[in-house]
Design a protein around this motif. Structure first.
Motif, PDB file in Angstrom:
ATOM      1  N   SER A  44       0.938  -1.333   0.030  1.00 48.61           N
ATOM      2  CA  SER A  44      -0.090   0.108   0.083  1.00 48.61           C
ATOM      3  C   SER A  44       1.033   1.275   0.115  1.00 48.61           C
ATOM      4  O   SER A  44       1.888   1.496   0.577  1.00 48.61           O
ATOM      5  N   PRO A  45       0.476   2.341  -0.603  1.00 45.17           N
ATOM      6  CA  PRO A  45       1.175   3.576  -0.557  1.00 45.17           C
ATOM      7  C   PRO A  45       1.022   4.457   0.787  1.00 45.17           C
ATOM      8  O   PRO A  45       1.738   5.111   0.962  1.00 45.17           O
ATOM      9  N   TRP A  46       0.002   3.714   1.756  1.00 46.02           N
ATOM     10  CA  TRP A  46      -0.038   4.651   2.697  1.00 46.02           C
ATOM     11  C   TRP A  46       0.731   3.907   3.987  1.00 46.02           C
ATOM     12  O   TRP A  46       0.911   2.617   3.902  1.00 46.02           O
ATOM     13  N   ARG A  47       1.334   4.407   4.756  1.00 47.23           N
ATOM     14  CA  ARG A  47       2.101   4.078   5.921  1.00 47.23           C
ATOM     15  C   ARG A  47       1.630   4.479   7.093  1.00 47.23           C
ATOM     16  O   ARG A  47       1.193   5.809   7.363  1.00 47.23           O
ATOM     17  N   ILE A  48       1.293   3.555   8.170  1.00 53.31           N
ATOM     18  CA  ILE A  48       0.742   3.942   9.560  1.00 53.31           C
ATOM     19  C   ILE A  48       1.837   3.860  10.463  1.00 53.31           C
ATOM     20  O   ILE A  48       2.387   2.714  10.522  1.00 53.31           O
ATOM     21  N   TYR A  49       2.188   4.885  11.098  1.00 51.53           N
ATOM     22  CA  TYR A  49       3.335   4.881  12.094  1.00 51.53           C
ATOM     23  C   TYR A  49       2.632   5.057  13.535  1.00 51.53           C
ATOM     24  O   TYR A  49       1.722   5.852  13.630  1.00 51.53           O
ATOM     25  N   ARG A  50       3.266   4.721  14.735  1.00 53.09           N
ATOM     26  CA  ARG A  50       2.885   5.029  15.959  1.00 53.09           C
ATOM     27  C   ARG A  50       3.932   5.380  16.682  1.00 53.09           C
ATOM     28  O   ARG A  50       5.115   4.811  16.509  1.00 53.09           O
ATOM     29  N   ILE A  51       4.132   6.585  17.174  1.00 55.95           N
ATOM     30  CA  ILE A  51       5.312   7.365  17.689  1.00 55.95           C
ATOM     31  C   ILE A  51       5.249   7.601  19.215  1.00 55.95           C
ATOM     32  O   ILE A  51       4.084   7.769  19.649  1.00 55.95           O
ATOM     33  N   TYR A  52       6.385   6.957  19.608  1.00 62.66           N
ATOM     34  CA  TYR A  52       6.456   7.041  21.315  1.00 62.66           C
ATOM     35  C   TYR A  52       7.499   8.278  21.741  1.00 62.66           C
ATOM     36  O   TYR A  52       8.648   8.355  21.131  1.00 62.66           O
ATOM     37  N   ALA A  53       7.295   8.679  22.894  1.00 62.40           N
ATOM     38  CA  ALA A  53       8.051   9.549  23.615  1.00 62.40           C
ATOM     39  C   ALA A  53       8.444   8.917  24.896  1.00 62.40           C
ATOM     40  O   ALA A  53       7.684   8.599  25.463  1.00 62.40           O
ATOM     41  N   ARG A  54       9.610   8.603  24.948  1.00 61.48           N
ATOM     42  CA  ARG A  54      10.041   8.049  26.174  1.00 61.48           C
ATOM     43  C   ARG A  54      11.433   8.769  26.664  1.00 61.48           C
ATOM     44  O   ARG A  54      11.824   9.492  25.705  1.00 61.48           O
ATOM     45  N   PRO A  55      11.835   8.718  28.090  1.00 61.83           N
ATOM     46  CA  PRO A  55      12.852   9.885  28.576  1.00 61.83           C
ATOM     47  C   PRO A  55      13.971   9.642  27.635  1.00 61.83           C
ATOM     48  O   PRO A  55      14.774   8.278  27.553  1.00 61.83           O
ATOM     49  N   GLY A  56      14.324  10.749  27.042  1.00 61.74           N
ATOM     50  CA  GLY A  56      15.516  10.394  26.293  1.00 61.74           C
ATOM     51  C   GLY A  56      15.609  10.167  24.756  1.00 61.74           C
ATOM     52  O   GLY A  56      16.325  10.325  23.937  1.00 61.74           O
ATOM     53  N   HIS A  57      14.322   9.306  24.500  1.00 58.33           N
ATOM     54  CA  HIS A  57      14.352   8.627  23.208  1.00 58.33           C
ATOM     55  C   HIS A  57      12.882   8.897  22.502  1.00 58.33           C
ATOM     56  O   HIS A  57      11.955   9.175  23.303  1.00 58.33           O
ATOM     57  N   LEU A  58      12.982   8.836  21.192  1.00 59.26           N
ATOM     58  CA  LEU A  58      11.702   9.012  20.439  1.00 59.26           C
ATOM     59  C   LEU A  58      11.739   7.678  19.509  1.00 59.26           C
ATOM     60  O   LEU A  58      12.908   7.288  18.714  1.00 59.26           O
ATOM     61  N   LEU A  59      10.730   6.660  19.665  1.00 51.89           N
ATOM     62  CA  LEU A  59      10.677   5.724  18.785  1.00 51.89           C
ATOM     63  C   LEU A  59       9.567   5.545  18.040  1.00 51.89           C
ATOM     64  O   LEU A  59       8.466   6.409  18.197  1.00 51.89           O
ATOM     65  N   MET A  60       9.694   4.531  17.156  1.00 54.26           N
ATOM     66  CA  MET A  60       8.457   4.501  16.079  1.00 54.26           C
ATOM     67  C   MET A  60       8.276   3.148  15.945  1.00 54.26           C
ATOM     68  O   MET A  60       9.034   2.483  15.580  1.00 54.26           O
ATOM     69  N   ARG A  61       6.943   2.696  15.885  1.00 56.17           N
ATOM     70  CA  ARG A  61       6.770   1.310  15.332  1.00 56.17           C
ATOM     71  C   ARG A  61       6.152   1.499  13.932  1.00 56.17           C
ATOM     72  O   ARG A  61       5.053   2.293  13.653  1.00 56.17           O
ATOM     73  N   ASP A  62       6.720   0.553  12.997  1.00 59.02           N
ATOM     74  CA  ASP A  62       6.065   0.560  11.690  1.00 59.02           C
ATOM     75  C   ASP A  62       5.019  -0.366  11.460  1.00 59.02           C
ATOM     76  O   ASP A  62       4.701  -0.918  12.265  1.00 59.02           O
TER      77      ASP A  62
END
Length: 145
Positions: A44-62
């Motif tokens: 699919s041309p669409w991407r869904i991500y979830r972005i997380y804010a953790r102490p000192g870090h920014l994470l992303m689930r693809d």
């Protein structure tokens, strides 16, 4: 059930029994799942991500469930800053983690980063508590093909 209903049911059952059975799967009867080369979410041309804010870090689930290292977050509320590894994008002066994540989501949706998100390094440290219990936001992005 009435006599007519039972007669119809018997007739339908007799018809089903006369249908040919399904051919056995090749390879001796064991069903083996072939890995699919392209997953529907990936094609699919669409991407869904979830972005997380953790102490000192920014994470992303693809969309495949992999946790990626998106960037770093510094400071404390009400003066948070971030730097993304994708294009070295930066932001500062956020009062809450939610506002910080909303700014990152806005920049992703605006197309400031796109294919760079596909090449982020995977997060290689233990997750600790469930990520979804902390501060997070969802963002969708359409890839240019």
């Amino acid at each position: 059930m009435s006599a007519i209903g039972r007669s119809i049911a018997r007739f339908a059952n007799a018809c089903v029994k006369r249908l040919p059975s399904a051919p056995p799967p090749p390879g001796g009867g064991e069903t083996k799942r072939e890995p699919r080369a392209i997953h529907a979410a990936i094609s699919s041309p669409w991407r869904i991500y979830r972005i997380y804010a953790r102490p000192g870090h920014l994470l992303m689930r693809d969309e495949r469930g992999h946790i990626l290292n998106l960037g770093v977050m510094k400071g404390s509320e009400p003066n948070l800053t971030y730097r993304l590894f994708a294009r070295d994008l930066q932001g500062k002066g956020f009062a809450t983690r939610t506002q910080l994540l909303d700014d990152i989501a806005r920049r992703i949706e605006a197309g400031e980063v796109s294919k760079e998100l596909l090449s982020l390094p995977e997060w290689d440290q233990p997750m600790g508590a469930d990520l979804d219990r902390g501060t997070h936001t969802d963002v969708s992005m359409k890839l240019n093909r």
